[in-house]
Design a protein around this motif. Structure first.
Motif, PDB file in Angstrom:
ATOM      1  N   THR A 104     -11.785 -11.992   2.140  1.00 56.86           N
ATOM      2  CA  THR A 104     -11.562 -10.942   3.121  1.00 56.86           C
ATOM      3  C   THR A 104     -10.391 -10.084   2.680  1.00 56.86           C
ATOM      4  O   THR A 104      -9.416 -10.588   2.138  1.00 56.86           O
ATOM      5  CB  THR A 104     -11.260 -11.521   4.518  1.00 56.86           C
ATOM      6  OG1 THR A 104     -10.015 -12.223   4.462  1.00 56.86           O
ATOM      7  CG2 THR A 104     -12.364 -12.461   4.965  1.00 56.86           C
ATOM      8  N   ILE A 105     -10.484  -8.781   2.911  1.00 56.69           N
ATOM      9  CA  ILE A 105      -9.400  -7.871   2.547  1.00 56.69           C
ATOM     10  C   ILE A 105      -8.952  -7.173   3.822  1.00 56.69           C
ATOM     11  O   ILE A 105      -9.764  -6.546   4.514  1.00 56.69           O
ATOM     12  CB  ILE A 105      -9.867  -6.833   1.511  1.00 56.69           C
ATOM     13  CG1 ILE A 105     -10.467  -7.547   0.293  1.00 56.69           C
ATOM     14  CG2 ILE A 105      -8.700  -5.934   1.102  1.00 56.69           C
ATOM     15  CD1 ILE A 105     -11.212  -6.611  -0.656  1.00 56.69           C
ATOM     16  N   SER A 106      -7.674  -7.322   4.129  1.00 56.12           N
ATOM     17  CA  SER A 106      -7.101  -6.719   5.343  1.00 56.12           C
ATOM     18  C   SER A 106      -5.851  -5.933   4.994  1.00 56.12           C
ATOM     19  O   SER A 106      -5.163  -6.256   4.023  1.00 56.12           O
ATOM     20  CB  SER A 106      -6.727  -7.804   6.353  1.00 56.12           C
ATOM     21  OG  SER A 106      -7.868  -8.565   6.695  1.00 56.12           O
ATOM     22  N   ARG A 107      -5.581  -4.929   5.786  1.00 52.04           N
ATOM     23  CA  ARG A 107      -4.333  -4.181   5.658  1.00 52.04           C
ATOM     24  C   ARG A 107      -3.517  -4.417   6.907  1.00 52.04           C
ATOM     25  O   ARG A 107      -4.024  -4.284   8.027  1.00 52.04           O
ATOM     26  CB  ARG A 107      -4.601  -2.701   5.443  1.00 52.04           C
ATOM     27  CG  ARG A 107      -5.145  -2.448   4.040  1.00 52.04           C
ATOM     28  CD  ARG A 107      -5.050  -1.013   3.638  1.00 52.04           C
ATOM     29  NE  ARG A 107      -5.417  -0.895   2.239  1.00 52.04           N
ATOM     30  CZ  ARG A 107      -5.535   0.260   1.618  1.00 52.04           C
ATOM     31  NH1 ARG A 107      -5.319   1.382   2.270  1.00 52.04           N
ATOM     32  NH2 ARG A 107      -5.876   0.281   0.350  1.00 52.04           N
ATOM     33  N   TYR A 108      -2.248  -4.753   6.693  1.00 48.45           N
ATOM     34  CA  TYR A 108      -1.334  -5.065   7.792  1.00 48.45           C
ATOM     35  C   TYR A 108      -0.142  -4.128   7.753  1.00 48.45           C
ATOM     36  O   TYR A 108       0.394  -3.814   6.681  1.00 48.45           O
ATOM     37  CB  TYR A 108      -0.849  -6.519   7.671  1.00 48.45           C
ATOM     38  CG  TYR A 108      -1.949  -7.548   7.692  1.00 48.45           C
ATOM     39  CD1 TYR A 108      -2.781  -7.683   8.810  1.00 48.45           C
ATOM     40  CD2 TYR A 108      -2.179  -8.381   6.600  1.00 48.45           C
ATOM     41  CE1 TYR A 108      -3.798  -8.629   8.822  1.00 48.45           C
ATOM     42  CE2 TYR A 108      -3.194  -9.322   6.617  1.00 48.45           C
ATOM     43  CZ  TYR A 108      -3.995  -9.445   7.736  1.00 48.45           C
ATOM     44  OH  TYR A 108      -4.997 -10.377   7.755  1.00 48.45           O
ATOM     45  N   TYR A 109       0.252  -3.704   8.949  1.00 44.37           N
ATOM     46  CA  TYR A 109       1.398  -2.798   9.096  1.00 44.37           C
ATOM     47  C   TYR A 109       2.376  -3.417  10.084  1.00 44.37           C
ATOM     48  O   TYR A 109       2.033  -3.632  11.242  1.00 44.37           O
ATOM     49  CB  TYR A 109       0.933  -1.421   9.590  1.00 44.37           C
ATOM     50  CG  TYR A 109      -0.049  -0.779   8.625  1.00 44.37           C
ATOM     51  CD1 TYR A 109       0.401   0.029   7.593  1.00 44.37           C
ATOM     52  CD2 TYR A 109      -1.413  -1.025   8.730  1.00 44.37           C
ATOM     53  CE1 TYR A 109      -0.483   0.598   6.695  1.00 44.37           C
ATOM     54  CE2 TYR A 109      -2.315  -0.478   7.839  1.00 44.37           C
ATOM     55  CZ  TYR A 109      -1.836   0.344   6.814  1.00 44.37           C
ATOM     56  OH  TYR A 109      -2.728   0.892   5.921  1.00 44.37           O
ATOM     57  N   PHE A 110       3.566  -3.725   9.595  1.00 47.06           N
ATOM     58  CA  PHE A 110       4.592  -4.356  10.410  1.00 47.06           C
ATOM     59  C   PHE A 110       5.546  -3.321  10.959  1.00 47.06           C
ATOM     60  O   PHE A 110       5.646  -2.222  10.467  1.00 47.06           O
ATOM     61  CB  PHE A 110       5.348  -5.406   9.588  1.00 47.06           C
ATOM     62  CG  PHE A 110       4.497  -6.594   9.227  1.00 47.06           C
ATOM     63  CD1 PHE A 110       4.475  -7.715  10.053  1.00 47.06           C
ATOM     64  CD2 PHE A 110       3.699  -6.591   8.096  1.00 47.06           C
ATOM     65  CE1 PHE A 110       3.689  -8.806   9.738  1.00 47.06           C
ATOM     66  CE2 PHE A 110       2.900  -7.694   7.774  1.00 47.06           C
ATOM     67  CZ  PHE A 110       2.897  -8.800   8.590  1.00 47.06           C
ATOM     68  N   THR A 114       0.846  -1.184   0.000  1.00 45.73           N
ATOM     69  CA  THR A 114       0.000   0.000   0.000  1.00 45.73           C
ATOM     70  C   THR A 114       0.888   1.242   0.000  1.00 45.73           C
ATOM     71  O   THR A 114       2.075   1.177   0.356  1.00 45.73           O
ATOM     72  CB  THR A 114      -0.927   0.026   1.230  1.00 45.73           C
ATOM     73  OG1 THR A 114      -0.127   0.087   2.411  1.00 45.73           O
ATOM     74  CG2 THR A 114      -1.823  -1.201   1.272  1.00 45.73           C
ATOM     75  N   LYS A 115       0.309   2.367  -0.387  1.00 47.84           N
ATOM     76  CA  LYS A 115       1.081   3.617  -0.449  1.00 47.84           C
ATOM     77  C   LYS A 115       1.566   4.078   0.925  1.00 47.84           C
ATOM     78  O   LYS A 115       2.543   4.812   1.018  1.00 47.84           O
ATOM     79  CB  LYS A 115       0.241   4.727  -1.094  1.00 47.84           C
ATOM     80  CG  LYS A 115      -0.024   4.486  -2.549  1.00 47.84           C
ATOM     81  CD  LYS A 115      -0.873   5.596  -3.150  1.00 47.84           C
ATOM     82  CE  LYS A 115      -1.167   5.292  -4.602  1.00 47.84           C
ATOM     83  NZ  LYS A 115      -1.960   6.344  -5.222  1.00 47.84           N
ATOM     84  N   ASP A 116       0.891   3.642   1.980  1.00 48.22           N
ATOM     85  CA  ASP A 116       1.263   4.089   3.323  1.00 48.22           C
ATOM     86  C   ASP A 116       2.159   3.099   4.073  1.00 48.22           C
ATOM     87  O   ASP A 116       2.269   3.140   5.291  1.00 48.22           O
ATOM     88  CB  ASP A 116       0.018   4.418   4.141  1.00 48.22           C
ATOM     89  CG  ASP A 116      -0.930   3.242   4.281  1.00 48.22           C
ATOM     90  OD1 ASP A 116      -0.653   2.158   3.725  1.00 48.22           O
ATOM     91  OD2 ASP A 116      -1.963   3.403   4.959  1.00 48.22           O
ATOM     92  N   GLY A 117       2.801   2.198   3.324  1.00 48.35           N
ATOM     93  CA  GLY A 117       3.794   1.311   3.931  1.00 48.35           C
ATOM     94  C   GLY A 117       3.273  -0.016   4.446  1.00 48.35           C
ATOM     95  O   GLY A 117       4.014  -0.785   5.045  1.00 48.35           O
ATOM     96  N   GLY A 118       2.023  -0.312   4.218  1.00 48.73           N
ATOM     97  CA  GLY A 118       1.463  -1.588   4.649  1.00 48.73           C
ATOM     98  C   GLY A 118       1.385  -2.578   3.510  1.00 48.73           C
ATOM     99  O   GLY A 118       1.946  -2.366   2.430  1.00 48.73           O
ATOM    100  N   VAL A 119       0.688  -3.653   3.768  1.00 45.96           N
ATOM    101  CA  VAL A 119       0.414  -4.642   2.739  1.00 45.96           C
ATOM    102  C   VAL A 119      -1.074  -4.971   2.814  1.00 45.96           C
ATOM    103  O   VAL A 119      -1.629  -5.127   3.903  1.00 45.96           O
ATOM    104  CB  VAL A 119       1.286  -5.915   2.886  1.00 45.96           C
ATOM    105  CG1 VAL A 119       1.031  -6.613   4.204  1.00 45.96           C
ATOM    106  CG2 VAL A 119       1.075  -6.881   1.731  1.00 45.96           C
TER     107      VAL A 119
END
Length: 152
Positions: free
Chosen positions: A146-152, A119-124
Protein backbone atom coordinates in the motif's frame (compact mmCIF):
# COMPACT_ATOMS: atom_id res chain seq x y z
CA UNK A 1 0.02 -4.53 18.52
CA UNK A 2 0.16 -1.22 16.72
CA UNK A 3 3.08 1.05 15.91
CA UNK A 4 2.58 4.73 16.68
CA UNK A 5 4.07 7.45 14.48
CA UNK A 6 3.97 11.10 15.58
CA UNK A 7 5.90 12.67 12.70
CA UNK A 8 7.22 12.18 9.19
CA UNK A 9 10.71 11.76 10.65
CA UNK A 10 9.56 8.79 12.73
CA UNK A 11 8.16 7.13 9.61
CA UNK A 12 11.36 7.76 7.65
CA UNK A 13 13.42 6.24 10.48
CA UNK A 14 11.28 3.08 10.63
CA UNK A 15 11.84 1.77 7.09
CA UNK A 16 12.43 -1.98 7.21
CA UNK A 17 10.56 -2.48 10.48
CA UNK A 18 7.67 -4.80 11.16
CA UNK A 19 4.76 -2.67 12.33
CA UNK A 20 2.57 -5.25 14.02
CA UNK A 21 -0.71 -7.00 13.37
CA UNK A 22 -4.40 -6.20 13.53
CA UNK A 23 -7.02 -8.11 15.46
CA UNK A 24 -8.53 -11.22 13.87
CA UNK A 25 -11.89 -10.87 12.11
CA UNK A 26 -14.25 -13.51 10.74
CA UNK A 27 -15.34 -13.42 7.10
CA UNK A 28 -19.06 -14.16 7.11
CA UNK A 29 -21.34 -15.11 4.25
CA UNK A 30 -23.25 -11.89 4.95
CA UNK A 31 -20.08 -9.81 4.36
CA UNK A 32 -19.37 -11.72 1.14
CA UNK A 33 -22.96 -11.16 -0.06
CA UNK A 34 -22.78 -7.43 0.74
CA UNK A 35 -19.52 -7.17 -1.20
CA UNK A 36 -21.13 -9.03 -4.11
CA UNK A 37 -24.00 -6.53 -4.06
CA UNK A 38 -21.60 -3.56 -3.90
CA UNK A 39 -19.53 -4.80 -6.87
CA UNK A 40 -22.21 -6.63 -8.88
CA UNK A 41 -20.02 -9.75 -8.75
CA UNK A 42 -22.47 -12.52 -7.84
CA UNK A 43 -20.46 -15.48 -9.13
CA UNK A 44 -21.73 -18.69 -7.53
CA UNK A 45 -18.39 -19.48 -5.85
CA UNK A 46 -19.07 -16.46 -3.64
CA UNK A 47 -22.82 -16.40 -3.07
CA UNK A 48 -24.31 -19.88 -3.59
CA UNK A 49 -23.42 -22.10 -0.60
CA UNK A 50 -25.23 -25.15 -2.02
CA UNK A 51 -23.45 -25.08 -5.38
CA UNK A 52 -20.13 -23.98 -3.83
CA UNK A 53 -20.16 -27.00 -1.48
CA UNK A 54 -19.64 -29.20 -4.56
CA UNK A 55 -17.14 -26.79 -6.15
CA UNK A 56 -13.35 -26.68 -6.10
CA UNK A 57 -13.14 -25.07 -2.64
CA UNK A 58 -15.87 -27.04 -0.86
CA UNK A 59 -17.55 -23.82 0.35
CA UNK A 60 -18.18 -20.24 -0.69
CA UNK A 61 -15.05 -18.13 -0.90
CA UNK A 62 -14.56 -14.39 -0.48
CA UNK A 63 -13.79 -12.28 -3.51
CA UNK A 64 -10.07 -11.56 -3.80
CA UNK A 65 -10.92 -7.87 -3.89
CA UNK A 66 -12.83 -8.25 -0.62
CA UNK A 67 -9.62 -9.52 0.98
CA UNK A 68 -7.81 -6.53 -0.52
CA UNK A 69 -10.44 -4.04 0.64
CA UNK A 70 -10.11 -5.27 4.24
CA UNK A 71 -6.61 -3.76 4.26
CA UNK A 72 -8.36 -0.41 4.86
CA UNK A 73 -9.72 -1.89 8.07
CA UNK A 74 -6.42 -3.45 9.14
CA UNK A 75 -4.07 -0.51 8.47
CA UNK A 76 -5.28 1.72 11.36
CA UNK A 77 -4.75 -1.22 13.72
CA UNK A 78 -1.24 -1.84 12.34
CA UNK A 79 -0.04 1.79 12.44
CA UNK A 80 -1.52 4.72 14.36
CA UNK A 81 -0.64 8.20 13.16
CA UNK A 82 -0.75 10.98 15.76
CA UNK A 83 -0.62 14.71 14.91
CA UNK A 84 -1.80 13.88 11.40
CA UNK A 85 -3.41 16.71 9.41
CA UNK A 86 -4.35 14.46 6.50
CA UNK A 87 -3.63 11.07 5.02
CA UNK A 88 -4.49 9.95 1.50
CA UNK A 89 -4.28 6.67 -0.37
CA UNK A 90 -1.84 7.09 -3.23
CA UNK A 91 -2.11 3.58 -4.67
CA UNK A 92 -0.91 0.00 -4.44
CA UNK A 93 1.80 -2.15 -5.93
CA UNK A 94 2.21 -5.91 -6.30
CA UNK A 95 -1.22 -7.13 -5.26
CA UNK A 96 -1.35 -10.91 -5.00
CA UNK A 97 -3.98 -13.46 -3.83
CA UNK A 98 -2.03 -16.61 -2.89
CA UNK A 99 -4.90 -18.43 -1.17
CA UNK A 100 -8.70 -18.51 -1.26
CA UNK A 101 -10.64 -17.36 1.83
CA UNK A 102 -13.44 -19.76 2.72
CA UNK A 103 -16.51 -18.40 4.47
CA UNK A 104 -15.98 -18.56 8.23
CA UNK A 105 -12.21 -18.00 7.96
CA UNK A 106 -10.53 -15.57 10.31
CA UNK A 107 -8.22 -12.93 8.82
CA UNK A 108 -5.80 -10.33 10.14
CA UNK A 109 -3.34 -7.94 8.58
CA UNK A 110 0.37 -7.77 9.38
CA UNK A 111 2.40 -4.79 8.24
CA UNK A 112 5.97 -3.96 7.33
CA UNK A 113 7.18 -0.49 6.35
CA UNK A 114 9.19 -1.23 3.21
CA UNK A 115 9.83 2.32 1.94
CA UNK A 116 9.31 5.97 2.85
CA UNK A 117 10.38 9.27 1.33
CA UNK A 118 9.62 12.94 1.72
CA UNK A 119 7.30 14.46 -0.86
CA UNK A 120 7.77 17.82 -2.57
CA UNK A 121 4.65 19.18 -0.86
CA UNK A 122 5.87 18.57 2.69
CA UNK A 123 4.42 15.13 3.32
CA UNK A 124 5.87 11.67 3.54
CA UNK A 125 5.03 8.82 1.19
CA UNK A 126 5.06 5.46 2.92
CA UNK A 127 4.84 2.00 1.40
CA UNK A 128 3.50 -0.56 3.84
CA UNK A 129 3.40 -4.20 2.80
CA UNK A 130 0.27 -5.72 4.30
CA UNK A 131 0.01 -9.48 4.47
CA UNK A 132 -3.57 -10.64 5.05
CA UNK A 133 -3.16 -13.87 6.97
CA UNK A 134 -5.69 -16.69 7.23
CA UNK A 135 -5.72 -18.17 10.72
CA UNK A 136 -4.21 -21.65 10.49
CA UNK A 137 -3.44 -21.21 6.79
CA UNK A 138 -0.14 -21.99 5.13
CA UNK A 139 -0.39 -19.10 2.66
CA UNK A 140 -1.86 -15.61 3.03
CA UNK A 141 -5.10 -14.49 1.44
CA UNK A 142 -3.56 -11.31 0.05
CA UNK A 143 -0.24 -9.50 -0.03
CA UNK A 144 -0.24 -5.86 -1.11
CA UNK A 145 2.17 -2.94 -1.00
CA UNK A 146 0.00 0.00 0.00
CA UNK A 147 1.22 3.51 -0.77
CA UNK A 148 -0.04 6.39 1.37
CA UNK A 149 0.83 10.03 1.75
CA UNK A 150 0.77 11.54 5.22
CA UNK A 151 0.84 15.18 6.22
CA UNK A 152 1.66 16.08 9.81
Amino acid sequence: MTTVFKSAEEILAAVGQTLGASEWMTVTQERINLFADATDDHQWIHVDPVKAKDGAFGACIAHGYLSLSLVARFLPEIATLKNLRMGVNYGTDKVRFPSAVKVGSRLRGKGELIAAEKTKDGGVQATIRVTVEIEGGERPACVVDTISRYYF
